[in-house]
Design a protein around this motif. Structure first.
Motif, PDB file in Angstrom:
ATOM      1  N   GLN A 162       0.831  -1.212   0.000  1.00 15.33           N
ATOM      2  CA  GLN A 162       0.000   0.000   0.000  1.00 15.33           C
ATOM      3  C   GLN A 162       0.865   1.261   0.000  1.00 15.33           C
ATOM      4  O   GLN A 162       0.598   2.209  -0.737  1.00 15.33           O
ATOM      5  CB  GLN A 162      -0.923  -0.016   1.217  1.00 15.33           C
ATOM      6  CG  GLN A 162      -1.999  -1.090   1.154  1.00 15.33           C
ATOM      7  CD  GLN A 162      -2.757  -1.235   2.473  1.00 15.33           C
ATOM      8  OE1 GLN A 162      -2.327  -0.729   3.514  1.00 15.33           O
ATOM      9  NE2 GLN A 162      -3.884  -1.933   2.432  1.00 15.33           N
ATOM     10  N   VAL A 163       1.916   1.265   0.808  1.00 12.55           N
ATOM     11  CA  VAL A 163       2.827   2.416   0.840  1.00 12.55           C
ATOM     12  C   VAL A 163       3.550   2.557  -0.492  1.00 12.55           C
ATOM     13  O   VAL A 163       3.689   3.669  -1.027  1.00 12.55           O
ATOM     14  CB  VAL A 163       3.836   2.267   1.997  1.00 12.55           C
ATOM     15  CG1 VAL A 163       4.897   3.355   1.921  1.00 12.55           C
ATOM     16  CG2 VAL A 163       3.122   2.331   3.335  1.00 12.55           C
ATOM     17  N   SER A 164       4.014   1.433  -1.046  1.00 10.29           N
ATOM     18  CA  SER A 164       4.719   1.476  -2.328  1.00 10.29           C
ATOM     19  C   SER A 164       3.817   2.014  -3.432  1.00 10.29           C
ATOM     20  O   SER A 164       4.238   2.852  -4.248  1.00 10.29           O
ATOM     21  CB  SER A 164       5.222   0.074  -2.700  1.00 10.29           C
ATOM     22  OG  SER A 164       6.149  -0.402  -1.755  1.00 10.29           O
ATOM     23  N   GLY A 165       2.573   1.544  -3.466  1.00 10.19           N
ATOM     24  CA  GLY A 165       1.640   2.024  -4.479  1.00 10.19           C
ATOM     25  C   GLY A 165       1.371   3.507  -4.350  1.00 10.19           C
ATOM     26  O   GLY A 165       1.324   4.237  -5.352  1.00 10.19           O
ATOM     27  N   THR A 166       1.211   3.969  -3.113  1.00  4.73           N
ATOM     28  CA  THR A 166       0.967   5.395  -2.887  1.00  4.73           C
ATOM     29  C   THR A 166       2.159   6.241  -3.330  1.00  4.73           C
ATOM     30  O   THR A 166       2.005   7.282  -3.985  1.00  4.73           O
ATOM     31  CB  THR A 166       0.675   5.658  -1.397  1.00  4.73           C
ATOM     32  OG1 THR A 166      -0.470   4.878  -0.999  1.00  4.73           O
ATOM     33  CG2 THR A 166       0.393   7.128  -1.151  1.00  4.73           C
TER      34      THR A 166
END
Length: 209
Positions: free
Chosen positions: A188-192
């Motif tokens: 989720q952090v990587s996608g954001t």
């Protein structure tokens, strides 16, 4: 190999590491794919960027003027395409199901997709050529004799590849220590962050018009 050529190669190798090392979209993709698919997929992801760096380095070092002019003139469209690709990758990372157990070894097709994706993504930033032209010109000017650009181009490729090998190996070593919950949070952090990089790339290009 002369001493001058060896020094140029080592300088370019260090440059390749410095280009690859900062945490950016390729670094995030390498970490995320290593966690999800293993070291081979992470390394393939990084090698795609290393090959693109070598291509841009070769264009700059050999002074292919027509190619340089075309890439610089097409920077807006390339940035739009690269940003769209980053957004698509971000969406895939956030929405794809997370495996509850370690993924099997990726197939050759999976590895090729990882490599090709980051190769194209890295090529979408033609401003990199200008950096290579400036740095390579300074390296050549400091040489004691006339040398071919090959040591510089190969040095960048080797240095960048070494960084991705080290990064993917370290992440792979700790991969099984991450629970499913933490891997989902990392995705989720990587996608954001990838989406943020895409928007920043668009703002930078259109802000400079």
């Amino acid at each position: 190999m002369t001493t001058d050529t060896l020094f140029l190669f080592l300088k370019a190798l260090a440059l390749g590491v410095l280009i690859a090392a900062p945490v950016g979209p390729i670094g995030l993709l390498t970490i995320q794919r290593t966690l999800d698919l293993g070291r081979r997929a992470g390394l393939a992801t990084g090698l795609g960027a290393a090959l693109a760096d070598a291509v841009y380095g070769a264009v700059g070092a050999f002074g292919v003027t027509q190619v340089i002019h075309w890439l610089v003139s097409a920077r807006v469209w390339l940035a739009l395409g690269g940003g769209a690709m980053l957004l698509w990758m971000a969406w895939r990372i956030v929405t794809q199901p997370l495996a509850e157990q370690a993924a099997p070894l990726p197939s050759r097709a999976d590895l090729l997709r990882c490599l090709a994706g980051t190769f194209v993504l890295t090529l979408s930033n033609p401003a990199t050529i200008l950096s290579f032209i400036a740095v390579f010109a300074a390296m050549a000017a400091g040489a004691q004799q006339v040398v071919t650009p090959l040591p510089m181009v190969s040095g960048v490729l080797v240095g960048s590849a070494l960084w991705w090998l080290v990064l993917s190996s370290i992440v792979s070593h700790w991969r099984h220590h991450f629970s499913t919950v933490w891997r989902r949070r990392i995705n989720q952090v990587s996608g954001t962050l990838l989406a943020g990089f895409a928007l920043w790339q668009w703002v930078s290009v259109f802000g400079g018009q």
